[in-house]
Design an enzyme around this catalytic site. Structure first.
Site, PDB file in Angstrom:
ATOM      1  CG  ASN A   5      -1.681   1.253   1.434  1.00  0.00           C
ATOM      2  OD1 ASN A   5      -1.807   2.055   0.504  1.00  0.00           O
ATOM      3  ND2 ASN A   5      -2.232   1.442   2.634  1.00  0.00           N
ATOM      4  CD1 TRP A   6       3.368   0.894  -2.836  1.00  0.00           C
ATOM      5  CD2 TRP A   6       3.437   2.008  -4.779  1.00  0.00           C
ATOM      6  NE1 TRP A   6       3.999   0.085  -3.756  1.00  0.00           N
ATOM      7  CE2 TRP A   6       4.059   0.743  -4.962  1.00  0.00           C
ATOM      8  CE3 TRP A   6       3.362   2.878  -5.864  1.00  0.00           C
ATOM      9  CZ2 TRP A   6       4.602   0.343  -6.182  1.00  0.00           C
ATOM     10  CZ3 TRP A   6       3.906   2.481  -7.079  1.00  0.00           C
ATOM     11  CH2 TRP A   6       4.518   1.230  -7.241  1.00  0.00           C
ATOM     12  CE  LYS A   7       0.279   3.362   4.793  1.00  0.00           C
ATOM     13  NZ  LYS A   7       0.163   3.504   6.214  1.00  0.00           N
ATOM     14  CG  HIS A  90      -5.737   1.880   5.386  1.00  0.00           C
ATOM     15  ND1 HIS A  90      -5.280   2.798   6.304  1.00  0.00           N
ATOM     16  CD2 HIS A  90      -4.707   1.031   5.147  1.00  0.00           C
ATOM     17  CE1 HIS A  90      -4.018   2.504   6.603  1.00  0.00           C
ATOM     18  NE2 HIS A  90      -3.650   1.444   5.907  1.00  0.00           N
ATOM     19  CD  GLU A  92      -2.813   5.460   6.852  1.00  0.00           C
ATOM     20  OE1 GLU A  92      -2.883   5.566   5.625  1.00  0.00           O
ATOM     21  OE2 GLU A  92      -1.845   4.935   7.443  1.00  0.00           O
ATOM     22  CD  GLU A 160      -3.487  -2.738   7.459  1.00  0.00           C
ATOM     23  OE1 GLU A 160      -2.372  -2.959   6.986  1.00  0.00           O
ATOM     24  OE2 GLU A 160      -4.151  -1.725   7.184  1.00  0.00           O
ATOM     25  N   GLY A 166       2.502   2.133  10.643  1.00  0.00           N
ATOM     26  CA  GLY A 166       3.446   3.237  10.452  1.00  0.00           C
ATOM     27  C   GLY A 166       4.186   3.648  11.704  1.00  0.00           C
ATOM     28  CB  SER A 199       5.292  -1.678  11.756  1.00  0.00           C
ATOM     29  OG  SER A 199       4.825  -0.368  11.987  1.00  0.00           O
ATOM     30  N   GLY A 220       2.732  -1.278   4.295  1.00  0.00           N
ATOM     31  CA  GLY A 220       2.735   0.142   3.942  1.00  0.00           C
ATOM     32  C   GLY A 220       4.145   0.621   3.654  1.00  0.00           C
ATOM     33  N   GLY A 221       4.768   1.255   4.652  1.00  0.00           N
ATOM     34  CA  GLY A 221       6.073   1.911   4.485  1.00  0.00           C
ATOM     35  C   GLY A 221       7.113   1.068   3.758  1.00  0.00           C
TER      36      GLY A 221
END
Ligand code: PEP
Length: 239
Positions: A5-7, A90, A92, A160, A166, A199, A220-221
């Site tokens: 997930n590149w956000k 998600h 966020e 998640e 993150g 993470s 993600g990251g």
């Protein structure tokens, strides 16, 4: 299944370079790799990966048909751009845009209706975990899907924990196993992949993937770095 997930990251050239690097990674045919770039780059990335087994996904969409909804992108559009999946719910988006499982039901139905699959995210906040409500929260986020009679065979679920996203903190193996068992019990199906996200890194991946019930990861990251993403895929493959 390992999904990146590149956000809200990458400009066009970086996104294309990253997609090419992911494509060059190589993995066994039984591992499904997906990348979810920002919506603007989906079209171009789908073109780059079209002769590979890499799946392209959107990070969100709306469930409505075409119409007067300035700024929105619907399921038909992301499908048409080359997506096979859409991340929905998600944390966020739940936190910033008030998305709830109930509100997302029509989007889940719309995504399934196009032939794509939703990657439906659930997870508790730190406060909810500390007050012993983690499983109630996750069950509560899943229940609307069951009540609405959604075919869970066509869905991927991602557990998640919000506090792990993150932050560099990962849930313990025991916490992951317990929550995945809870999710499995609620959905009452063996064929629905249940991913872990929070993470996941080359350092934590072995531990995460050795947790019982984990079908892969939503990353993600670390998915923004092709070497790290490849190392996570490699960890999955040696499991
Ligand atoms: C995510 O955004 O779904 C996620 C798990 O992020 P990170 O890996 O950076 O925690």
């Amino acid at each position: 299944m390992i999904i990146g997930n590149w956000k809200m990251n990458t400009l066009r050239a970086d996104a294309l370079a990253l997609a090419k690097a992911v494509m060059g990674m190589g993995c066994s045919s039984s591992t499904r790799i997906g990348i979810c770039p920002p919506a603007l780059w989906i079209d171009a990335i789908a073109e780059v990966v079209k002769h590979s087994s890499i799946l392209v996904g959107a990070q969100d969409c709306v469930g409505d048909k075409f119409g007067a909804q300035t700024g929105s992108i619907n399921a038909d559009m992301v499908r048409n751009a080359g997506c096979s999946m859409v991340i929905l719910g998600h944390s966020e988006r739940r936190a910033r845009f008030g998305e709830s499982s109930e509100k997302l039901l029509n989007t889940v139905v719309a995504v399934l209706g196009t032939g794509m699959f939703p990657v439906f995210c659930v997870g508790e906040t730190k406060k909810q975990r500390e007050s012993g409500k983690a499983s109630d929260v996750v069950v509560g986020q899943l229940k609307p899907l069951l009540t609405a009679g959604i075919d869970l065979g066509g869905i991927v679920i991602a557990y998640e924990p919000v506090w792990a996203i993150g932050t560099g903190l990962s849930a313990t193996r025991k916490d992951i196993e317990e929550m995945h068992a809870t999710v499995r019990e609620v959905i009452n199906r063996d064929d629905t992949p249940v991913l872990y996200g929070g993470s996941v890194s080359p350092e934590s991946a072995d531990d995460v993937f050795n947790a019982r019930g984990v079908s892969g990861a939503l990353v993600g990251g670390a998915s923004l770095n092709a070497d790290k993403f490849a190392a996570i895929v490699a960890a999955w493959e040696r499991k």
